[in-house]
Design an enzyme around this catalytic site. Structure first.
Site, mmCIF file in Angstrom:
data_model
loop_
_atom_site.group_PDB
_atom_site.id
_atom_site.type_symbol
_atom_site.label_atom_id
_atom_site.label_comp_id
_atom_site.label_asym_id
_atom_site.label_seq_id
_atom_site.Cartn_x
_atom_site.Cartn_y
_atom_site.Cartn_z
ATOM 1 N N GLU A 135 1.789 0.319 10.056
ATOM 2 C CA GLU A 135 0.339 0.157 9.924
ATOM 3 C C GLU A 135 -0.436 1.301 10.575
ATOM 4 O O GLU A 135 -1.467 1.108 11.211
ATOM 5 C CB GLU A 135 -0.103 -1.202 10.475
ATOM 6 C CG GLU A 135 0.479 -2.339 9.656
ATOM 7 C CD GLU A 135 -0.187 -3.674 9.897
ATOM 8 O OE1 GLU A 135 -1.418 -3.698 10.078
ATOM 9 O OE2 GLU A 135 0.517 -4.681 9.891
ATOM 10 N N LEU B 122 0.839 -1.201 0.000
ATOM 11 C CA LEU B 122 0.000 0.000 0.000
ATOM 12 C C LEU B 122 0.876 1.253 0.000
ATOM 13 O O LEU B 122 0.684 2.157 -0.806
ATOM 14 C CB LEU B 122 -0.929 0.005 1.219
ATOM 15 C CG LEU B 122 -1.814 1.247 1.395
ATOM 16 C CD1 LEU B 122 -2.860 1.322 0.278
ATOM 17 C CD2 LEU B 122 -2.510 1.240 2.764
ATOM 18 N N GLY C 182 2.540 7.832 2.607
ATOM 19 C CA GLY C 182 2.461 6.887 3.705
ATOM 20 C C GLY C 182 1.041 6.869 4.231
ATOM 21 O O GLY C 182 0.186 6.122 3.761
ATOM 22 N N PRO D 84 6.768 5.801 -1.654
ATOM 23 C CA PRO D 84 7.785 6.754 -1.171
ATOM 24 C C PRO D 84 7.212 8.090 -0.705
ATOM 25 O O PRO D 84 7.698 8.672 0.260
ATOM 26 C CB PRO D 84 8.698 6.936 -2.384
ATOM 27 C CG PRO D 84 8.582 5.649 -3.138
ATOM 28 C CD PRO D 84 7.160 5.215 -2.960
#
Length: 381
Positions: free
Chosen positions: A363, A125, A131, A128
């Site tokens: 996560e 997912l 996030g 770079p």
């Protein structure tokens, strides 16, 4: 939980503990120093059912629930956070995404290999430049007849280099459109799919983290998971369960650091008596034990909701947030209790200290968890 469930959890706990003591503990620092991802160990863990905990027996898995899953991850992480992280990512991200959203043919094709440890899974997912801001992803998939052509890169991917198969979310519509992303299963060896940079990390060094690169990578439409445009929605649901994984991982790290500290405080003597007898040390142990109990209760509550098929967004985020921050605080105190020895690699707490920090980032950072929690609280209010 019923007596039967508790007895089953105790049996699983002892089985995982025995395995970790025999096959993981002797190599923890060797793997950490070399940043070695022990693929042979994962094949062996697959044979023991640790890589298909949530997968039904019909697909070669253990057919267990989230309480058992939390126990497996926590017991492994008590010995090595790196191995715990990789087991968690394999189970809750790649494997679980196929289990939750794959069609019957996809489940039959991939789940037995993943559950048995024949194949290791990755999940893509993060990119770079995106996030937490996943809806601005730049990795695209464009339709070309029966194929989708993937271009772009994913990074911070667990098993991004060694994984045999990856579940990849790519943009198939416009940026910021929650229905503009689609999920694909991409096998290693597919032309145009290659590994990029492997990260040199502070902690979790035996858990491989690497970039995945797609250059005109042609993926047949039969490899699409679910419907076109469902990728982001799927990913958010997978992350609800993934946060339980990180909470369990943090719980295990915290327990490992705490147990090492109790042993050391009882064995280490200063001024003629064990340092555990000094209030400055005993109060730290009291705080550590209390935080562990609270973290486990939150994590177990999230697991219970998940088992019942209820919404877990708020409690999963709370468990992940609290347990990960507790793990950092507990491992920090563990180093302090060990004094100078805690700063050396001769004792396990310096590794717990390094490994723990990832739990507040991976996560969804602690800040993102607070955003999720606050949104849920305000929605309920």
């Amino acid at each position: 939980m019923t007596v039967e469930v508790i007895d089953n959890l105790q049996m699983i706990k002892e089985s995982v503990r025995d395995f970790a003591e025999a096959h993981i503990r002797p190599h923890v620092m060797e793997w950490d120093e070399a940043q070695h991802f022990p693929m042979d160990l994962f094949h062996r863990m697959g044979e023991h059912g640790f890589l298909g905990v949530l997968v039904p027996e019909a697909y070669g898995g253990a057919g267990l629930g989230y309480q058992e899953y939390v126990t497996v991850i926590a017991e492994i992480a008590k010995v090595c956070g790196s191995i715990g992280l990789s087991v968690a990512a394999h189970n809750s991200l790649c494997t679980n995404h196929i289990l939750q959203f794959g069609n019957e043919a996809q489940k039959q094709k991939y789940l037995p290999k993943l559950a048995h440890g024949e194949w290791i899974g990755a999940w893509g997912l993060t990119e770079p430049n995106t996030g937490s801001d996943a809806m601005r992803m730049q990795c695209t998939a464009e339709k070309d007849g029966e194929y989708w052509v993937l271009n772009g890169a994913k990074n911070w991917i667990t098993h991004g280099k060694s994984g045999h198969v990856a579940v990849v979310i790519a943009r198939t519509g416009e940026p910021l459109d929650s229905h503009g992303m689609t999920t694909f299963v991409v096998e290693r060896g597919t032309p145009g799919f290659k590994a990029g940079k492997k990260e040199n990390k502070l902690g979790m060094r035996a858990s491989e983290t690497a970039e995945m690169i797609f250059e005109n990578c042609r993926v047949h439409e039969s490899q699409m998971l679910g419907a076109e445009g469902d990728g982001f929605i799927q990913a958010m649901k997978i992350l609800d369960g993934g946060r339980i994984s990180i909470a369990a991982l943090a719980l295990g790290i915290a327990k490992g650091a705490y147990e090492a500290s109790v042993r050391y405080a009882q064995e280490r003597h200063q001024f003629g008596k064990p340092i555990a007898s000094f209030q400055g040390i005993s109060f730290k142990l009291a705080d550590m034990a209390t935080q562990i109990e609270a973290a486990e209760l939150l994590t177990r509550k999230a697991a219970s909701l998940k088992n019942r098929g209820e919404k877990t967004t708020k409690i999963s985020a709370m468990a992940k947030y609290y347990a990960s921050e507790a793990a950092v605080a507990i491992s920090t105190d563990a180093v302090q209790i060990h004094g100078g020895y805690g700063y050396t690699k001769d004792y396990p707490v310096e590794k717990f200290y390094r490994d723990s920090k990832l739990c507040t980032i991976g996560e969804g950072t602690s800040e993102i968890q607070k955003l999720v929690i606050s949104r849920e609280v305000l929605r309920e209010g």
